[in-house]
Every structure is written in structure tokens, then in C-alpha cells.
Write a protein that holds these residues in place. Structure first.
Motif, PDB file in Angstrom:
ATOM      1  N   THR A 158      58.325  45.481  51.688  1.00 27.40           N
ATOM      2  CA  THR A 158      58.781  44.145  51.334  1.00 27.40           C
ATOM      3  C   THR A 158      58.847  43.335  52.608  1.00 27.40           C
ATOM      4  O   THR A 158      58.967  43.888  53.692  1.00 27.40           O
ATOM      5  N   MET A 210      56.646  50.046  56.111  1.00 26.02           N
ATOM      6  CA  MET A 210      57.645  51.045  55.772  1.00 26.02           C
ATOM      7  C   MET A 210      58.443  50.660  54.536  1.00 26.02           C
ATOM      8  O   MET A 210      58.663  51.461  53.640  1.00 26.02           O
ATOM      9  N   ALA A 211      58.900  49.391  54.514  1.00 25.82           N
ATOM     10  CA  ALA A 211      59.815  49.003  53.455  1.00 25.82           C
ATOM     11  C   ALA A 211      59.082  48.432  52.256  1.00 25.82           C
ATOM     12  O   ALA A 211      59.657  48.323  51.174  1.00 25.82           O
ATOM     13  N   ARG A 216      64.809  52.443  57.814  1.00 22.75           N
ATOM     14  CA  ARG A 216      64.826  51.051  57.370  1.00 22.75           C
ATOM     15  C   ARG A 216      66.002  50.284  57.945  1.00 22.75           C
ATOM     16  O   ARG A 216      65.859  49.141  58.362  1.00 22.75           O
ATOM     17  N   ALA A 217      67.167  50.932  57.976  1.00 24.01           N
ATOM     18  CA  ALA A 217      68.339  50.235  58.500  1.00 24.01           C
ATOM     19  C   ALA A 217      68.121  49.860  59.968  1.00 24.01           C
ATOM     20  O   ALA A 217      68.488  48.772  60.416  1.00 24.01           O
ATOM     21  N   GLN A 218      67.494  50.779  60.713  1.00 22.99           N
ATOM     22  CA  GLN A 218      67.261  50.508  62.135  1.00 22.99           C
ATOM     23  C   GLN A 218      66.257  49.393  62.326  1.00 22.99           C
ATOM     24  O   GLN A 218      66.420  48.535  63.186  1.00 22.99           O
ATOM     25  N   LEU A 219      65.202  49.377  61.495  1.00 19.16           N
ATOM     26  CA  LEU A 219      64.212  48.308  61.612  1.00 19.16           C
ATOM     27  C   LEU A 219      64.825  46.957  61.261  1.00 19.16           C
ATOM     28  O   LEU A 219      64.562  45.950  61.907  1.00 19.16           O
ATOM     29  N   GLU A 220      65.654  46.943  60.231  1.00 19.83           N
ATOM     30  CA  GLU A 220      66.308  45.696  59.842  1.00 19.83           C
ATOM     31  C   GLU A 220      67.162  45.173  60.994  1.00 19.83           C
ATOM     32  O   GLU A 220      67.104  43.999  61.368  1.00 19.83           O
ATOM     33  N   ALA A 221      67.934  46.106  61.596  1.00 24.95           N
ATOM     34  CA  ALA A 221      68.796  45.715  62.714  1.00 24.95           C
ATOM     35  C   ALA A 221      67.962  45.195  63.875  1.00 24.95           C
ATOM     36  O   ALA A 221      68.270  44.165  64.478  1.00 24.95           O
ATOM     37  N   ILE A 264      57.687  46.969  59.671  1.00 24.97           N
ATOM     38  CA  ILE A 264      58.699  46.857  58.614  1.00 24.97           C
ATOM     39  C   ILE A 264      58.019  46.764  57.256  1.00 24.97           C
ATOM     40  O   ILE A 264      58.418  47.425  56.293  1.00 24.97           O
ATOM     41  N   GLU A 273      66.151  42.566  51.768  1.00 21.91           N
ATOM     42  CA  GLU A 273      65.865  43.800  51.034  1.00 21.91           C
ATOM     43  C   GLU A 273      65.451  44.951  51.946  1.00 21.91           C
ATOM     44  O   GLU A 273      65.348  46.086  51.477  1.00 21.91           O
ATOM     45  N   ILE A 274      65.207  44.645  53.243  1.00 25.20           N
ATOM     46  CA  ILE A 274      64.711  45.699  54.129  1.00 25.20           C
ATOM     47  C   ILE A 274      65.714  46.839  54.240  1.00 25.20           C
ATOM     48  O   ILE A 274      65.388  48.010  54.094  1.00 25.20           O
ATOM     49  N   GLY A 275      66.968  46.470  54.502  1.00 23.20           N
ATOM     50  CA  GLY A 275      67.975  47.483  54.796  1.00 23.20           C
ATOM     51  C   GLY A 275      68.374  48.282  53.575  1.00 23.20           C
ATOM     52  O   GLY A 275      68.713  49.456  53.672  1.00 23.20           O
TER      53      GLY A 275
END
Lengths: 494, 115
Positions: free
Chosen positions: B104, B101-102, A152-157, B98, B109-111
């Protein structure tokens, strides 16, 4: 055949071969590495020709400028193409120590070469719309490399990176529309004969500000840099290395190229803003670096801060400052790429780059520590390494241009860099780690690091000739008539 | 006509930026699409609008007679539309990934709560 087309055509060819070749990891790695070797030879060839014959020009398809697309290489562009090839060599070499199999299956090696093609194209093009196209080639390759992750962190980035870069591209495109509407030209050499000759009006100022914003986002300059530290610490080390080494430098290069050709010394507000921006970028980047607790985030903020150094030259517009900036760009490409690759060692040993988990490298793996010490202390500006020489040249350039504030900021920020790098060194190499690591390190992982450290050492030893080259590049930049004549009148110029 | 297109391009830019200030991925992507089309329209308009004058040299002339419709902005817009379309398609796929996976589509809120 004109050698100028090679740095663009060769990576394209390699990427195509990689797509068609069977997807056996070892085979793909060897093809990719061989492609980078050939690219390096071509880049050196271009550089030698430019150094010997002066500005090299290729009119694609035989269309005379300004009707077709022109490829141009002056000393700056040629040096940067060599640097691109060197980064490509290091990154493809690092693939031998292992790539995440999922990414390798998705065409990782081909994408690296598409990225190299985009970067070389951006350095070599003499046409502004073509520059936009190369930006997009580079960005799409980097998007896919960035988004081939599934945490998730990578996708957000990745999403932040994509969105911000797309906004910058749209701004750049808008600027090109206004530019063409007002001048009827997109060839940089032709524009350089039209725009500076005009009376300075609101139109020129608006164009300059739009260019500053669009390139400012691409180059991660204050206040538009937030996407970089939000994204560069998430991809694997090799991807982070190629991004950090090359992508922002393309933004900086575009600024140098466009501003020296289209707005030489005018409008004054552009250069005042640019200087202020450079100062703020340095301060904010390094203060940000001191607040971070993660190896790669510290590097990201250092990267942002040092981009300020690389734009001081174009902001001041004197020969000495410009040469200092050019020297610094070359030094910085080698050092920062290397440091990101080194973060790969930590990822392999400890599966994290958080400073609290690192340590004991100096005691347990002295060879790694010695190789890493070169880029760390070069970036910190410890004499006699190349970072110190670059900073010295910049400080002299700034004081020579009577920019006392800028010179002062450069000195103060050098101190902050030293502090940040000393902390990085003691936390990640020197102190005793909280946990012992038992994983084995493949020797091949050290090869690209040793290669880049050797380049940094070579830049230190050959600092004199390299500075002479930077001086030559800066003289060409500050004398746009050479560039204009080479493109519009044809033939290599002495 | 230039005025109408200029206003239309301005409205596209304005709505695009407004949508990008939202926190939802879908709106951000629609905003990006509007923004790139605003830029396309602006290139087209800034290049000058000439009706029904194809840039073809007449048989008895050796030069193109002014005024003529400039083909260059149209070529630029065509290139930009293709690039913009590809990039938009990519960001839609990314956003879909995204969301799957997340669970949302709120950017903030993703990270959080990730692996």
C-alpha cells in the motif's frame, strides 16, 4: 596541524577504512572501536586546547573569514564534541555484543562514523550554510541507519522520520536564502556584527521565527516533536542510543548558537515564544511519558520533555540559567544514551520492550539492575546524582531571572519525571516477570552501559568543576564579542 | 523578473505543502521535491538577479565593479540541488521498499497489520 579539523577528519577516515576493509564482523567492530578511541583522544585534545587558550579558530584553506568556511570551538562546542566522542565510544563498544548480520553487511559501522562526523561538524562550524551541510550529512547517515530495517512498523517510522526532517531542512535552507539576500553574509561571526546592530524590523522577526521552526523540528520541541516518539522506539538499541543522545542535541545547540549570536535579546517575541515552547515541551513530554506502556516509548517522551530543560537557558538568557541548561545537556546525553542501550538488554532477554513483559531483573541479574539504576535515577533527578544537580542549577537560574512560571514548571515536571522513572524502574526491574527468561546475557553487553554509568557518576562527583565549565561556556555565549573577535580578527583569545 | 521568480517560488512552496498533506507516499515525495526546489529558487532570487555581469575583475581595475552577478547564491543553490537530489532519490527507494513490503502507499495503513 590545527587540532580542530581532527574531530571531523578522523571519523571520515575511519568510515573510509571500514568501507574498504573486508566485511568480517569482528574486524569491522575492532576498526570501528579503534576509530572511536582515536576520535575521543582528539576530542579531549580540542577541549584541553580550548580550555587553556580560549576560543579556537581554523580558517579552512587559509581563506580569511568571512570569505571561507571557519571552524570555531568555544567551551560549549568543545564539551559537546567530547560528549559526541563518548557516545561514539559507547555505541561502537556495544557492537561487540552483536549486531544484526544484515545491517552489519550494509555498512552499519561506517554509517555510525559518518553520523559522528556530521554531529562533530555541526558543533564546530562557524558558517551557517556549512551547518546546513553538516545537518544533511548527519541526516542521510541517520536515514540509512533507520531504514535498514524490514518490518512494517520500522519502515513506517523511518518514513515519518525522513519526511519530517526533510521539511525542516527545506525550511532551514529557505531561511538561509532570505538571510543571505538581506545581509550578504553567512559567516556567523560576521552576521553577529550585522544583524544585532540593525533596527529591529519585520525582516529580523521573520528570520528568527523561521530559525525557531526549523531548529524546533530538529530539536523535537513542542509542537513539532511528534516525529520523535513515532520513530525512536523502532531501530535497534544502539542506533536508538546514538540518535537519542546526539541528534536532537544538535538542534538545541544550533538554537543556542544562532540565537545568542544573531538575535541577542532581540526580537523579544522570539524569547517569549521560546520560553513558552520550552514549558510546553516539558509538560507534554512528561505527561506523554506517563501514558506509555513501552520502555523505549517512555524514554522517547522523556527525551522530548527534557529537551525543554535544555532550551530554558537560551530562552531566559541569563548566565546562571544558561549554565544550568548546558550542564543538563551534558548530563542528559550520558543518561539517555545509556538508557537506550539498556533497552537492548530487554530486547535480547525478552525480545520486546513492552512493560508488561519485563521484570525480575533486580532479583535475577542484580549487576544489570545496579548499573541501570544510575541513569534511571539520575534522569529522575534523585539526589545526589547529576540530574538532580542539573535541575537544581536550572531552577536557581529560572528563579534568579524572576521567571517564576518557568521555575514552577521545571519543579512540577521534575516530579513527573520522578513518577515516570519510578514506574519504569518498578515495572521493568522490580516486579516479577510474567515469564521466566532463560537466554544467556553476554558480559560484553554491560561494558558500554558501565562506561556511561561511570560517566554519570563522574559528573556527579565532579559536579563543581563541571558547573564551573558550564558557567565559562555560558559567559562566552552571552558575550558574543569574544566569538566575533576570535573569528574575524584571528588568533586565540584569552 | 524578481517578482515572477518570487511568485514561482511561492507556487512551488504552496503546491509542495499541499501535496504533503495528502496521505499517499508518492504525493508526499513529489511535495518534498517541489518544496526543496522552491527553496532553491528562493535562494537564487533573494541573492539578487543581475544579468550579463560576470563577477570578473576588469584588466585595468583592482576591484570588482558593481553591479555584478553574485556567485555565492549560485554556489549555495548548486550544493543544495545536489543534496536535495540525493535525499529525494533515497526517499524514492525507501517508498519503493515500503510499497513492495506493505502493498500500500497509504501512510496510515503501512504500520497496521505488520509483523
Amino acid at each position: 596541524m590545527n587540532v580542530l579539523v581532527l574531530p571531523i577528519a578522523l571519523p571520515l577516515f575511519t568510515a573510509a577504512v571500514l568501507l574498504l576493509a573486508p566485511s568480517r564482523p569482528l574486524l569491522q567492530r575492532w576498526i570501528s572501536f579503534a576509530g572511536a578511541c582515536v576520535l575521543s583522544i582528539a576530542a579531549v585534545l580540542v577541549f584541553v586546547r580550548v580550555e587553556r587558550d580560549g576560543i579556537l579558530v581554523l580558517q579552512l584553506g587559509g581563506w580569511p573569514a568571512p570569505f571561507g568556511i571557519t571552524l570555531v570551538a568555544d567551551v560549549l562546542a568543545a564539551m559537546l564534541v567530547v560528549a559526541t566522542a563518548a557516545v561514539g565510544l559507547a555505541v561502537t563498544l556495544s557492537a561487540f555484543s552483536g549486531v544484526d548480520p544484515r545491517r552489519e553487511g550494509f555498512g552499519y559501522h561506517g554509517l555510525i562514523h559518518v553520523l559522528l562526523m556530521g554531529v562533530s561538524g555541526a558543533f564546530l562550524t562557524g558558517d551557517l550554510f556549512n551547518l546546513y551541510v553538516w545537518f544533511e550529512v548527519m541526516l542521510v547517515a541517520s536515514f540509512v541507519l533507520m531504514a535498514l530495517h524490514r518490518t512494517r512498523a520500522q519502515l513506517e517510522a523511518a518514513f515519518k522520520y525522513v519526511a519530517l526532517n526533510l521539511i525542516a531542512s527545506s525550511l532551514f535552507l529557505t531561511t538561509l536564502g532570505l538571510l543571505y539576500g538581506g545581509t550578504g553574509a553567512l559567516n556567523m561571526a560576521e552576521l553577529a556584527t550585522i544583524l544585532p546592530a540593525r533596527e529591529n524590523t519585520a525582516y529580523e522577526t521573520i528570520l528568527a521565527m523561521l530559525f525557531l521552526t526549523a531548529f524546533g523540528i530538529k530539536a523535537a520541541m513542542f509542537p513539532l516533536f511528534f516525529w520523535l516518539p513515532a520513530s525512536y522506539h523502532t531501530p535497534p538499541a544502539a542506533v536508538g542510543a546514538i540518535f537519542a543522545g546526539l541528534l536532537t542535541k544538535v538542534g538545541v545547540y544550533s538554537m543556542i548558537r544562532v540565537f545568542t549570536l544573531l538575535f541577542p535579546g532581540d526580537p523579544a517575541v522570539l524569547y517569549t515564544l521560546l520560553l513558552a515552547q520550552a514549558g510546553c515541551t516539558m509538560i507534554v513530554g512528561l505527561v506523554g511519558a506517563l501514558a506509555q506502556q513501552d520502555f523505549r516509548r517512555i524514554l522517547s517522551f522523556n527525551l522530548v520533555g527534557h529537551l525543554g530543560y535544555t532550551t530554558v537557558g537560551v530562552a531566559l538568557g541569563t548566565s546562571a540559567a544558561m549554565a544550568g541548561s548546558i550542564f543538563y545537556i551534558l548530563h542528559h546525553i550520558a543518561a539517555i544514551t545509556n538508557l537506550y542501550l539498556i533497552s537492548g538488554i530487554f530486547l535480547r532477554l525478552r525480545h520486546t520492550t513492552s512493560l508488561t513483559e519485563l521484570g525480575s531483573i533486580f532479583r535475577e541479574r542484580p549487576l544489570v539492575a545496579i548499573l541501570a539504576a544510575i541513569p534511571v535515577f539520575s534522569l529522575a533527578g534523585v539526589p545526589p546524582l547529576s540530574g538532580f544537580i542539573g535541575k537544581l542549577a536550572l531552577v536557581r537560574g529560572a528563579f534568579g531571572a524572576r521567571a517564576w512560571w518557568t521555575g514552577g514548571i521545571i519543579l512540577a515536571v521534575s516530579l513527573l519525571t520522578l513518577l515516570s522513572m519510578a514506574r519504569l524502574w518498578s515495572e521493568s526491574f522490580w516486579k516479577t516477570a510474567p515469564h521466566e527468561d532463560k537466554s544467556r546475557l553476554p558480559g560484553v553487553i554491560l561494558l558500554p552501559i558501565a562506561f556511561l554509568s561511570a560517566i554519570t557518576v563522574a559528573m556527579t562527583v565532579a559536579a563543581g568543576p563541571l558547573y564551573q565549565l558550564a558557567m565559562k561556556a555560558s559567559d562566552q555565549l552571552l558575550n558574543p564579542a569574544l566569538y566575533i573577535d576570535a573569528v574575524l580578527k584571528g588568533g586565540p583569545q584569552p | 523578473m524578481e517578482l515572477i521568480l518570487a511568485i514561482a517560488s511561492g507556487v512551488l512552496f504552496g503546491t509542495g505543502f499541499y501535496l504533503m498533506l495528502r496521505r499517499r507516499l508518492a504525493q508526499l515525495i513529489i511535495g518534498l521535491g517541489l518544496l526543496s526546489n522552491g527553496a532553491n529558487l528562493l535562494i537564487f532570487t533573494a541573492g539578487g538577479l543581475t544579468r550579463a555581469r560576470a563577477p570578473v575583475i576588469a584588466e585595468d581595475a583592482s576591484q570588482l565593479a558593481r553591479p555584478f552577478a553574485d556567485p555565492v547564491p549560485q554556489a549555495l543553490v548548486l550544493t543544495a540541488i545536489v543534496i536535495g537530489f540525493g535525499v529525494l532519490a533515497f526517499s524514492l527507494v525507501l517508498a519503493h521498499g515500503i510499497h513492495t513490503m506493505a502493498g500500500t502507499d497509504d501512510i496510515d495503513e503501512i504500520g497496521s497489520g505488520g509483523r
